[in-house]
Scaffold this motif. Structure first.
Motif, PDB file in Angstrom:
ATOM      1  N   GLN A 178       0.830  -1.196   0.000  1.00  0.00           N
ATOM      2  CA  GLN A 178       0.000   0.000   0.000  1.00  0.00           C
ATOM      3  C   GLN A 178       0.875   1.262   0.000  1.00  0.00           C
ATOM      4  O   GLN A 178       0.656   2.181  -0.772  1.00  0.00           O
ATOM      5  CB  GLN A 178      -0.803  -0.006   1.300  1.00  0.00           C
ATOM      6  N   GLU A 179       1.864   1.270   0.886  1.00  0.00           N
ATOM      7  CA  GLU A 179       2.725   2.448   1.034  1.00  0.00           C
ATOM      8  C   GLU A 179       3.647   2.624  -0.171  1.00  0.00           C
ATOM      9  O   GLU A 179       3.808   3.735  -0.693  1.00  0.00           O
ATOM     10  CB  GLU A 179       3.549   2.332   2.324  1.00  0.00           C
ATOM     11  N   ASP A 180       4.240   1.519  -0.630  1.00  0.00           N
ATOM     12  CA  ASP A 180       5.151   1.583  -1.789  1.00  0.00           C
ATOM     13  C   ASP A 180       4.415   2.126  -3.015  1.00  0.00           C
ATOM     14  O   ASP A 180       4.951   2.941  -3.772  1.00  0.00           O
ATOM     15  CB  ASP A 180       5.700   0.188  -2.125  1.00  0.00           C
ATOM     16  N   LEU A 181       3.174   1.658  -3.190  1.00  0.00           N
ATOM     17  CA  LEU A 181       2.421   2.041  -4.372  1.00  0.00           C
ATOM     18  C   LEU A 181       2.078   3.530  -4.346  1.00  0.00           C
ATOM     19  O   LEU A 181       2.197   4.219  -5.371  1.00  0.00           O
ATOM     20  CB  LEU A 181       1.155   1.183  -4.448  1.00  0.00           C
ATOM     21  N   ALA A 182       1.678   4.037  -3.185  1.00  0.00           N
ATOM     22  CA  ALA A 182       1.359   5.463  -3.069  1.00  0.00           C
ATOM     23  C   ALA A 182       2.584   6.296  -3.462  1.00  0.00           C
ATOM     24  O   ALA A 182       2.478   7.273  -4.206  1.00  0.00           O
ATOM     25  CB  ALA A 182       0.909   5.788  -1.646  1.00  0.00           C
ATOM     26  N   GLU A 183       3.755   5.877  -2.990  1.00  0.00           N
ATOM     27  CA  GLU A 183       4.989   6.612  -3.311  1.00  0.00           C
ATOM     28  C   GLU A 183       5.288   6.573  -4.803  1.00  0.00           C
ATOM     29  O   GLU A 183       5.681   7.569  -5.395  1.00  0.00           O
ATOM     30  CB  GLU A 183       6.171   6.001  -2.547  1.00  0.00           C
ATOM     31  N   ARG A 184       5.093   5.390  -5.407  1.00  0.00           N
ATOM     32  CA  ARG A 184       5.406   5.250  -6.836  1.00  0.00           C
ATOM     33  C   ARG A 184       4.442   6.053  -7.706  1.00  0.00           C
ATOM     34  O   ARG A 184       4.833   6.588  -8.740  1.00  0.00           O
ATOM     35  CB  ARG A 184       5.376   3.774  -7.257  1.00  0.00           C
ATOM     36  N   ILE A 185       3.177   6.138  -7.285  1.00  0.00           N
ATOM     37  CA  ILE A 185       2.201   6.923  -8.063  1.00  0.00           C
ATOM     38  C   ILE A 185       2.646   8.378  -8.106  1.00  0.00           C
ATOM     39  O   ILE A 185       2.671   9.011  -9.167  1.00  0.00           O
ATOM     40  CB  ILE A 185       0.783   6.812  -7.449  1.00  0.00           C
ATOM     41  N   VAL A 186       3.036   8.892  -6.957  1.00  0.00           N
ATOM     42  CA  VAL A 186       3.461  10.290  -6.893  1.00  0.00           C
ATOM     43  C   VAL A 186       4.784  10.489  -7.637  1.00  0.00           C
ATOM     44  O   VAL A 186       4.937  11.441  -8.415  1.00  0.00           O
ATOM     45  CB  VAL A 186       3.585  10.750  -5.417  1.00  0.00           C
ATOM     46  N   ALA A 187       5.725   9.575  -7.469  1.00  0.00           N
ATOM     47  CA  ALA A 187       7.042   9.708  -8.094  1.00  0.00           C
ATOM     48  C   ALA A 187       6.965   9.640  -9.618  1.00  0.00           C
ATOM     49  O   ALA A 187       7.691  10.336 -10.321  1.00  0.00           O
ATOM     50  CB  ALA A 187       7.983   8.626  -7.555  1.00  0.00           C
ATOM     51  N   THR A 188       6.064   8.787 -10.149  1.00  0.00           N
ATOM     52  CA  THR A 188       6.010   8.584 -11.598  1.00  0.00           C
ATOM     53  C   THR A 188       4.932   9.434 -12.272  1.00  0.00           C
ATOM     54  O   THR A 188       4.981   9.644 -13.480  1.00  0.00           O
ATOM     55  CB  THR A 188       5.682   7.116 -11.938  1.00  0.00           C
ATOM     56  N   GLY A 189       3.934   9.882 -11.513  1.00  0.00           N
ATOM     57  CA  GLY A 189       2.815  10.621 -12.107  1.00  0.00           C
ATOM     58  C   GLY A 189       1.920   9.733 -12.953  1.00  0.00           C
ATOM     59  O   GLY A 189       1.160  10.218 -13.788  1.00  0.00           O
ATOM     60  N   CYS A 190       1.991   8.423 -12.739  1.00  0.00           N
ATOM     61  CA  CYS A 190       1.141   7.508 -13.515  1.00  0.00           C
ATOM     62  C   CYS A 190      -0.326   7.694 -13.127  1.00  0.00           C
ATOM     63  O   CYS A 190      -0.650   7.998 -11.985  1.00  0.00           O
ATOM     64  CB  CYS A 190       1.542   6.056 -13.234  1.00  0.00           C
ATOM     65  N   HIS A 191      -1.217   7.517 -14.110  1.00  0.00           N
ATOM     66  CA  HIS A 191      -2.640   7.692 -13.846  1.00  0.00           C
ATOM     67  C   HIS A 191      -3.382   6.366 -13.765  1.00  0.00           C
ATOM     68  O   HIS A 191      -4.600   6.351 -13.646  1.00  0.00           O
ATOM     69  CB  HIS A 191      -3.276   8.554 -14.940  1.00  0.00           C
ATOM     70  N   GLY A 192      -2.668   5.264 -13.911  1.00  0.00           N
ATOM     71  CA  GLY A 192      -3.328   3.966 -13.862  1.00  0.00           C
ATOM     72  C   GLY A 192      -2.532   2.959 -13.059  1.00  0.00           C
ATOM     73  O   GLY A 192      -1.299   2.940 -13.118  1.00  0.00           O
ATOM     74  N   VAL A 193      -3.243   2.136 -12.273  1.00  0.00           N
ATOM     75  CA  VAL A 193      -2.604   1.074 -11.514  1.00  0.00           C
ATOM     76  C   VAL A 193      -3.347  -0.219 -11.818  1.00  0.00           C
ATOM     77  O   VAL A 193      -4.574  -0.264 -11.733  1.00  0.00           O
ATOM     78  CB  VAL A 193      -2.675   1.339  -9.988  1.00  0.00           C
ATOM     79  N   ILE A 194      -2.592  -1.254 -12.203  1.00  0.00           N
ATOM     80  CA  ILE A 194      -3.212  -2.556 -12.418  1.00  0.00           C
ATOM     81  C   ILE A 194      -2.653  -3.524 -11.390  1.00  0.00           C
ATOM     82  O   ILE A 194      -1.437  -3.652 -11.238  1.00  0.00           O
ATOM     83  CB  ILE A 194      -2.960  -3.064 -13.850  1.00  0.00           C
TER      84      ILE A 194
END
Lengths: 139, 137
Positions: B30-46
């Motif tokens: 959960q925590e790793d993913l939140a960080e990666r979303i912000v770091a990469t600016g990706c708009h989709g998670v699968i």
């Protein structure tokens, strides 16, 4: 009847960490496959065991889980006993209500696990710990 | 403790859960993913759960939480690859996976995110048209 002698003996797993909950799932899966539960029934009993083993850890402060292959003469099945010497449950009806939780979870562990198995027995009293026995029979 | 790897493919983060996760591993994801979303600016998670042979209430809640966190961070989450036996068990357990979008496989999940994003971009320009330059008097 391969490995019948091994199956008839209960296999125990102590539950003291969340890695132990993973081990309980694996042990239950192995026995459920050995007694030839269907894939859906394997999934149901492993899920129920995961919920109850987590309760043993979180609410009971740890305990033991015993898994045994059983046979009632007509059908084979798997029986699992979850025992802890934690605080016990004061209001069992309330604890078995969907959505009721004292631990910040979803409140589906106990009530959901009961729906997933064929037999569900719970012995508990305040200060006396909790002992839950579940059974799932092959169809 | 094992950690679940997060892969970046184009504009999408792909999480393929291949281990029987302990509760701690699930929380770390959960925590790793939140960080990666912000770091990469990706708009989709699968999140691919093809390899999971059960989803209990803890993992179910983690999936819901990830979807909520992603949404707040401007990313859509799609859970893909749920096995039939897992779906049957989840429903009987009483978990409805509120707010989680699902697709049968990674490919369809990617399509879903692409369609979403196209609609979103279209809406943005459609609702707020650039005003025609007016001739100054």
């Amino acid at each position: 009847m391969t490995s019948g002698a091994d199956l008839g003996r209960p296999q125990a797993q102590t539950v003291g960490s969340d890695e132990d909950v993973v081990r309980v799932r694996q042990l239950v899966r192995t026995v459920a496959v050995a007694v030839r539960l269907s894939l859906v029934d394997q999934t149901k009993v492993v899920t129920a065991a995961s919920e109850l083993a987590r309760n043993t850890l979180v609410y009971g402060g740890g305990g033991t889980v015993e898994v045994i292959a059983v046979d009632n003469g007509r059908r084979a099945g798997i029986q699992i006993v979850f025992a802890d010497s934690g605080p016990g449950i004061a209001d069992l009806d309330l604890a078995l209500t969907d959505g009721y939780t004292t631990g910040g979870g979803l409140g589906l562990g106990l009530s959901g696990a009961r729906r997933l198995v064929d037999e569900f027995d719970i012995q508990t009293a305040p200060g006396q710990g909790t002992r839950i026995t579940i059974t799932k029979w092959s169809r | 403790m094992e950690r679940v790897p997060i892969l970046k493919i184009g504009e999408i983060l792909l999480v393929s859960i291949q281990v029987d996760m302990s509760d701690q591993t699930a929380v770390a994801l959960q925590e790793d993913l939140a960080e990666r979303i912000v770091a990469t600016g990706c708009h989709g998670v699968i999140i691919d759960i093809t390899a999971l042979d059960i989803v209990d209430s803890f993992v179910g809640r983690m999936l819901s939480t990830i979807a909520s966190i992603s949404r707040v961070l401007d990313a859509e989450t799609v859970v893909v690859g749920m096995r039939p036996a897992v779906a049957i068990t989840l429903v009987e357990l009483g978990l409805s996976l509120n707010g989680i979008r699902t697709a049968l496989n990674v490919e369809r999940g990617m399509e879903l995110i692409a369609i979403d994003r196209a609609d979103y971009d279209h809406d943005e320009t459609g609702d707020d048209p650039i005003p025609e330059p007016t001739a100054s008097p």
